[in-house]
Scaffold this active site. Structure first.
Site, PDB file in Angstrom:
ATOM      1  N   VAL A  62     -40.078  -8.015 -17.292  1.00  0.00           N
ATOM      2  CA  VAL A  62     -39.625  -6.958 -16.389  1.00  0.00           C
ATOM      3  C   VAL A  62     -39.825  -5.574 -17.019  1.00  0.00           C
ATOM      4  O   VAL A  62     -40.118  -4.593 -16.332  1.00  0.00           O
ATOM      5  CB  VAL A  62     -38.153  -7.155 -15.953  1.00  0.00           C
ATOM      6  CG1 VAL A  62     -38.017  -8.425 -15.124  1.00  0.00           C
ATOM      7  CG2 VAL A  62     -37.201  -7.206 -17.136  1.00  0.00           C
ATOM      8  N   TYR A  63     -39.695  -5.509 -18.330  1.00  0.00           N
ATOM      9  CA  TYR A  63     -39.937  -4.257 -19.060  1.00  0.00           C
ATOM     10  C   TYR A  63     -41.421  -3.907 -19.011  1.00  0.00           C
ATOM     11  O   TYR A  63     -41.808  -2.777 -18.708  1.00  0.00           O
ATOM     12  CB  TYR A  63     -39.469  -4.432 -20.510  1.00  0.00           C
ATOM     13  CG  TYR A  63     -39.636  -3.227 -21.411  1.00  0.00           C
ATOM     14  CD1 TYR A  63     -38.957  -2.044 -21.160  1.00  0.00           C
ATOM     15  CD2 TYR A  63     -40.456  -3.301 -22.539  1.00  0.00           C
ATOM     16  CE1 TYR A  63     -39.098  -0.951 -22.014  1.00  0.00           C
ATOM     17  CE2 TYR A  63     -40.602  -2.216 -23.394  1.00  0.00           C
ATOM     18  CZ  TYR A  63     -39.922  -1.039 -23.121  1.00  0.00           C
ATOM     19  OH  TYR A  63     -40.054   0.044 -23.951  1.00  0.00           O
ATOM     20  N   ALA A  64     -42.262  -4.900 -19.292  1.00  0.00           N
ATOM     21  CA  ALA A  64     -43.707  -4.695 -19.275  1.00  0.00           C
ATOM     22  C   ALA A  64     -44.184  -4.252 -17.898  1.00  0.00           C
ATOM     23  O   ALA A  64     -45.043  -3.370 -17.777  1.00  0.00           O
ATOM     24  CB  ALA A  64     -44.418  -5.982 -19.691  1.00  0.00           C
ATOM     25  N   ALA A  65     -43.624  -4.843 -16.858  1.00  0.00           N
ATOM     26  CA  ALA A  65     -44.032  -4.503 -15.493  1.00  0.00           C
ATOM     27  C   ALA A  65     -43.743  -3.039 -15.180  1.00  0.00           C
ATOM     28  O   ALA A  65     -44.591  -2.318 -14.639  1.00  0.00           O
ATOM     29  CB  ALA A  65     -43.312  -5.410 -14.494  1.00  0.00           C
ATOM     30  N   LYS A  67     -43.288  -0.610 -17.380  1.00  0.00           N
ATOM     31  CA  LYS A  67     -44.096   0.247 -18.265  1.00  0.00           C
ATOM     32  C   LYS A  67     -45.536   0.366 -17.769  1.00  0.00           C
ATOM     33  O   LYS A  67     -46.131   1.448 -17.818  1.00  0.00           O
ATOM     34  CB  LYS A  67     -44.080  -0.304 -19.696  1.00  0.00           C
ATOM     35  CG  LYS A  67     -42.790  -0.027 -20.454  1.00  0.00           C
ATOM     36  CD  LYS A  67     -42.509   1.461 -20.545  1.00  0.00           C
ATOM     37  CE  LYS A  67     -41.373   1.806 -21.489  1.00  0.00           C
ATOM     38  NZ  LYS A  67     -40.993   3.225 -21.394  1.00  0.00           N
TER      39      LYS A  67
END
Length: 251
Positions: free
Chosen positions: A153-156, A158
């Site tokens: 969810v963080y990567a998405a 970012k």
């Protein structure tokens, strides 16, 4: 004269970690820095430190999840200083879990504190950055660039930030506005806590960094932000700048 003399800068998540490192680095170059943070205690402490370097600098307490009122941050700064030169979208909160376990609430937290504030603050700042031919600095992560496990969810969020940054660089270049992205690897309070909790894992990760260390929040990440906010970077836009000791080398 500093490289950012009298430039007015907004930094979200500016009370601690990388945000405070950038704030101090910019203040030392003559910038007037408005740090935005939810934590009032830490915010006021950092504001006091900044004012010993750049007396006009200020702290604005705000909840970045309150998307309808994000424009008030920009208005407060422009009303006080008469202009805006640099917007730094640094704040982001997220939790780690596998994609299988991720919930809507997890997505809402990551996008709500990271992507949406970046998007809405960019829009709110645009009229003023047109006037100053200013700069926007957004933040990416190796989690998105390399697809780190448990960081979905963080990567998405970012990578969504990287996407709109490139679009803005194309759309707003005509106004003399530069939009760039920093992807950092830094010795933040979180990393320091991790180094104590899992020292062997920390040392193993550090050993893989070509330059052999985690970045300093002020001297490494902060100085890179100073460069991107200064006249020295005016022919650079739409780029992801890896300030990570060589950990990820883009092709």
């Amino acid at each position: 004269m500093g490289r950012l003399e009298e430039k007015v800068v907004i930094i979200t998540g500016g009370a601690g970690g990388i945000g405070s490192g950038m704030a101090k680095a910019m203040a030392k170059e003559g910038a007037i820095v408005a740090i935005v943070d939810l934590n009032e205690e830490t915010g006021k402490k950092t504001e006091a430190e900044l004012q010993t370097i750049s007396p006009k600098s200020m702290f604005i307490q705000a909840n970045l999840m309150d998307h309808k009122n994000l424009g008030d941050i920009v208005k407060t700064v422009v009303d006080k200083y008469g202009k805006l030169d640099v917007l730094v979208n640094n704040a982001h909160a997220s939790k780690q879990m596998t994609l299988e376990d991720a919930t809507q609430a997890d997505l809402d937290l990551s996008f709500g504190t990271g992507f949406y504030p970046t998007f809405y603050l960019m829009k709110a700042a645009l009229p003023y950055l047109k006037e100053t031919k200013g700069n926007i600095i957004n933040f990416a992560s190796g989690a998105g660039l390399e697809g780190h496990a448990t960081q979905g969810v963080y990567a998405a969020a970012k990578e969504a930030i990287r996407g709109i940054s490139r679009v803005a660089a194309n759309e707003w270049g005509q106004f003399g506005i530069n939009v760039n992205i920093i992807s950092p690897l830094a010795n933040t309070p979180g990393v320091e806590a991790w180094s104590k909790a899992q020292p062997e894992y920390y040392e193993a990760v550090k050993a893989k960094i070509p330059l052999g260390r985690f970045g300093d929040i002020e001297q490494d990440i902060g100085r890179a932000a100073v460069f991107l906010a200064s006249e020295d970077s005016q022919y650079i836009t739409g780029q992801t700048i890896m300030v990570d000791g060589g950990s990820i080398m883009l092709h």
